[in-house]
Write an enzyme that holds these catalytic residues in place. Sequence first.
Site, PDB file in Angstrom:
ATOM      1  N   THR A 371       0.917  -1.130   0.000  1.00  0.00           N
ATOM      2  CA  THR A 371       0.000   0.000   0.000  1.00  0.00           C
ATOM      3  C   THR A 371       0.949   1.168   0.000  1.00  0.00           C
ATOM      4  O   THR A 371       2.157   0.992   0.130  1.00  0.00           O
ATOM      5  CB  THR A 371      -0.841  -0.109   1.297  1.00  0.00           C
ATOM      6  OG1 THR A 371      -1.673  -1.256   1.217  1.00  0.00           O
ATOM      7  CG2 THR A 371      -1.693   1.095   1.600  1.00  0.00           C
ATOM      8  N   THR A 389      -4.204   2.045  -2.129  1.00  0.00           N
ATOM      9  CA  THR A 389      -3.611   0.718  -2.323  1.00  0.00           C
ATOM     10  C   THR A 389      -4.219  -0.032  -3.495  1.00  0.00           C
ATOM     11  O   THR A 389      -5.330   0.269  -3.939  1.00  0.00           O
ATOM     12  CB  THR A 389      -3.818  -0.117  -1.033  1.00  0.00           C
ATOM     13  OG1 THR A 389      -3.100  -1.332  -1.130  1.00  0.00           O
ATOM     14  CG2 THR A 389      -5.282  -0.446  -0.803  1.00  0.00           C
ATOM     15  N   ASP A 413      -9.903  -8.763   0.945  1.00  0.00           N
ATOM     16  CA  ASP A 413     -10.014  -8.177   2.287  1.00  0.00           C
ATOM     17  C   ASP A 413     -11.372  -8.464   2.943  1.00  0.00           C
ATOM     18  O   ASP A 413     -11.586  -8.114   4.103  1.00  0.00           O
ATOM     19  CB  ASP A 413      -9.778  -6.663   2.238  1.00  0.00           C
ATOM     20  CG  ASP A 413      -8.296  -6.310   2.356  1.00  0.00           C
ATOM     21  OD1 ASP A 413      -7.466  -7.239   2.428  1.00  0.00           O
ATOM     22  OD2 ASP A 413      -7.966  -5.115   2.378  1.00  0.00           O
ATOM     23  N   SER A 442     -10.806  -2.390   5.901  1.00  0.00           N
ATOM     24  CA  SER A 442      -9.394  -2.057   5.645  1.00  0.00           C
ATOM     25  C   SER A 442      -8.664  -1.815   6.960  1.00  0.00           C
ATOM     26  O   SER A 442      -9.282  -1.601   8.001  1.00  0.00           O
ATOM     27  CB  SER A 442      -9.341  -0.792   4.783  1.00  0.00           C
ATOM     28  OG  SER A 442      -8.027  -0.302   4.707  1.00  0.00           O
ATOM     29  N   SER A 443      -7.340  -1.821   6.882  1.00  0.00           N
ATOM     30  CA  SER A 443      -6.508  -1.425   8.034  1.00  0.00           C
ATOM     31  C   SER A 443      -5.811  -0.102   7.786  1.00  0.00           C
ATOM     32  O   SER A 443      -4.994   0.321   8.610  1.00  0.00           O
ATOM     33  CB  SER A 443      -5.435  -2.485   8.292  1.00  0.00           C
ATOM     34  OG  SER A 443      -6.016  -3.714   8.587  1.00  0.00           O
ATOM     35  N   GLY A 463       1.309  -1.679   4.886  1.00  0.00           N
ATOM     36  CA  GLY A 463       1.668  -2.810   5.753  1.00  0.00           C
ATOM     37  C   GLY A 463       0.509  -3.660   6.227  1.00  0.00           C
ATOM     38  O   GLY A 463       0.630  -4.318   7.267  1.00  0.00           O
ATOM     39  N   GLY A 464      -0.628  -3.669   5.500  1.00  0.00           N
ATOM     40  CA  GLY A 464      -1.746  -4.515   5.935  1.00  0.00           C
ATOM     41  C   GLY A 464      -2.133  -4.189   7.370  1.00  0.00           C
ATOM     42  O   GLY A 464      -2.172  -3.032   7.771  1.00  0.00           O
TER      43      GLY A 464
HETATM   44  N1  GLY Z   1      -5.537  -3.913   1.606  1.00  0.00           N
HETATM   45  C1  GLY Z   1      -5.011  -3.547   2.836  1.00  0.00           C
HETATM   46  C2  GLY Z   1      -5.935  -2.758   3.668  1.00  0.00           C
HETATM   47  O1  GLY Z   1      -6.828  -2.125   3.150  1.00  0.00           O
HETATM   48  O2  GLY Z   1      -5.793  -2.752   4.861  1.00  0.00           O
END
Ligand code: GLY
Length: 562
Positions: A371, A389, A413, A442-443, A463-464
Site C-alpha cells: 500500500t 492501495t 479483504d 481495511s486497516s 503494511g496490511g
Molecule cells: N488492503 C489492505 C488494507 O486495506 O488494509
Amino acid sequence: MFSRLIHYFLLVFILFTSITIQAQTYARNGMVVSDNRLASEAGVAILKQGGNAIDASVATAFALAVTHPAAGNIGGGGFMVYLPTDGNATTIDFREKAPLAASPTMFLNENGVVPDRINHDSALAIGVPGTVAGLYLAHKKYGKLPWKTLVEPAIKLAIDGFPLTWALYNESKVIRDSESSTAFLKNYFLKPDGSPVDFKESWKQPELAKTLELIAANGQDGFYKGKVAQQIAAFMKTNGGIISIEDLAKYQAVEREPIKGTFNGYDIYSMPPPSSGGVTMTAMLNIIEQADLETIPFNSTAYVHLVIEAMRRGFANRAEYLGDPDFNLNMPLDRLTSKEYAKKLFNNIDKNNASVSNPEKFSHPYDGDDTTHFSVVDNAGNAVSVTYTLEQSYGSGLGDSTLGFIFNNEMGDFNPVPGETTSNGQIGTDPNLIAPEKRMLSSMNPTIVAKDGKPFLIVGSPGGRTIINTVFQTVLNAILYDMPVGQGIEAMKIHHQWLPDVTYYEMDKLSPDTVEQLEAMGHNMKASNQLGRLMGIQYDAKNNIYSGASDSSSPDGAAVGY
Ligand code: GLY
C-alpha cells in the site's frame, strides 16, 4: 553563541528553500512526503503554483500511479483525512466496492472452501476501483486549481518517461523472472520493441498516459463512463471478472466524519469504517493514556508489554465489530473509542503476565502488505493524509494493455468463508462478509494529530494489519517521547493483532534481555524485518518549521519541501 548563530542562519535559509539534515527535510512553506521523489516533487510544484494541500495530494496520487506502480494507482482505492485551517476535519472514503454480482459465498467451491486463493489471485478478486472518484470528490469540494492541472504532471511522467530507479529495476526483474507473475505484469516494464527497460533508462507508459488524458479531460466520468469503462467491462468478461458498466457508473466516493480522539492534550483525526484504522488506533491510544507513562521508558519491558496488551484488545474489537458502515448500521463506534471503555480494558491488563488471545474469538483474515501513504501540508497550514492501495504489491497483477494500469485484488479483504473463524487469523463474522456494493474492511490508517488546532503530525504507512500499529507507535513516539519525526519513524516497532497470538518485533532494535523478559511474561516473541514504511510531516510551532521524513525502508521515497 556559535550554535545559536548556526540555528539562526538555518531558520533564515529555510525561509527561502528547504534543507535536508540527518534524513529529515525542513521547510517553511509546504511539504509532500511520499514513496517516490518524483511524485513528491509533482505535489510541491502544484503548491508552488498556488495550489492547496488537496490540489497537491491529487497531483501526488496521480504521479504515484505512474512512478510507484506497486501501490500508487488508479485501479485501486483508499482514504484521505483532511484538516483544513478552520479545524473542520473531514475524510474521503474511496475504498473499492464489491460488484453488484458479488455474494457472500462467491469464492467457495462445492466443498465450501476457497480454491487456489481465488479471492486474491483472479479477476474475481478485483473490486470496483475508487481512486479516481475519491480524488475527484476531494478536488470538487476542497481544491483550488483546475482538475486538468492536477493530472497533467502524471501525464507528462507517463509520456516522457522517467529513469528507472534501482529499486524499480530490481522489481521489474523479479516480476519477469517469477513463474507466478501474470502475463500483463511480465510485459509491464518492456519497451515497445519487447526488450526490458534497463536501470536508469527512461520508462515510458503511453497507454497509461492515454487513460490519464481521458481522466484529465472528463473528470470522474473519464474513468467510470465512456471508453475506459467499456474497456474495463470487456476485460472482466473475457477474464472471468464480474465488474460491469453499471458497477462503474454507480461508483461514488463518500465524505465521512473522521474518528476524533484525544491523547495527552492532542487531537487525533483518523479514518472511520470501512477502515478499521481510526477506531482501533484511538482505542489503543486511550488504553495507553490510562498508564502512568512518566514511569515507563521507551523500549522498556513494561512499555512493550503495555503496547502489546493495548494492541491485543484493540484488534479483538476490530475483528468483532467493524465493517462497511453503510451495511453495519449499529457498530458501537462511540463505545469502542470512549475513555471509559479504555479504562475497563486497561484495568484487565495484568502488569506481570501476558493475556491470552482466545481462539474462540476473532481476528481478521489476511490483508495485503503493500500500500502507499503520503502526507501533505501547504503554506496556509492545511494538512492532508492519504493512504491508498492495490491491496497486494501490484494488486491482482491483471490489467488491460490498452488501458495501461493495474487492477486491485481488494476483494481478498472480505471475510471469505461465512462463519469460519480460525486461530491462524481467518474470520467469518458478519460485519465483513461480501455483499453487492459493500466496501471491504481495511486497516489503512491515514492520521493527522493536531495541537491547538494546527497540524502537529501527518502520518501513515503501508503494511496490511501492521499499518494500525506502526502509525499508533509513531504517534506515541512523537507525543510521549518527543521524538523528531525521522526518529519516531525509524524507532523500534512491534506488531500484535490478537490472533495469531504472536508479537513481531523489529530485530536489532529491541534488546535481547527485554525480549527474554517479555517471553518470561508469556509473550510469544518473533523477530521480524522492518515493520511499516512510514511517511510523516511534523510541525514545530515554536520555530514555525515543518520537518518531514520518508522511512529508510522506502528506496525511492522522499520528503520534498519549499
Ligand atoms: N488492503 C489492505 C488494507 O486495506 O488494509
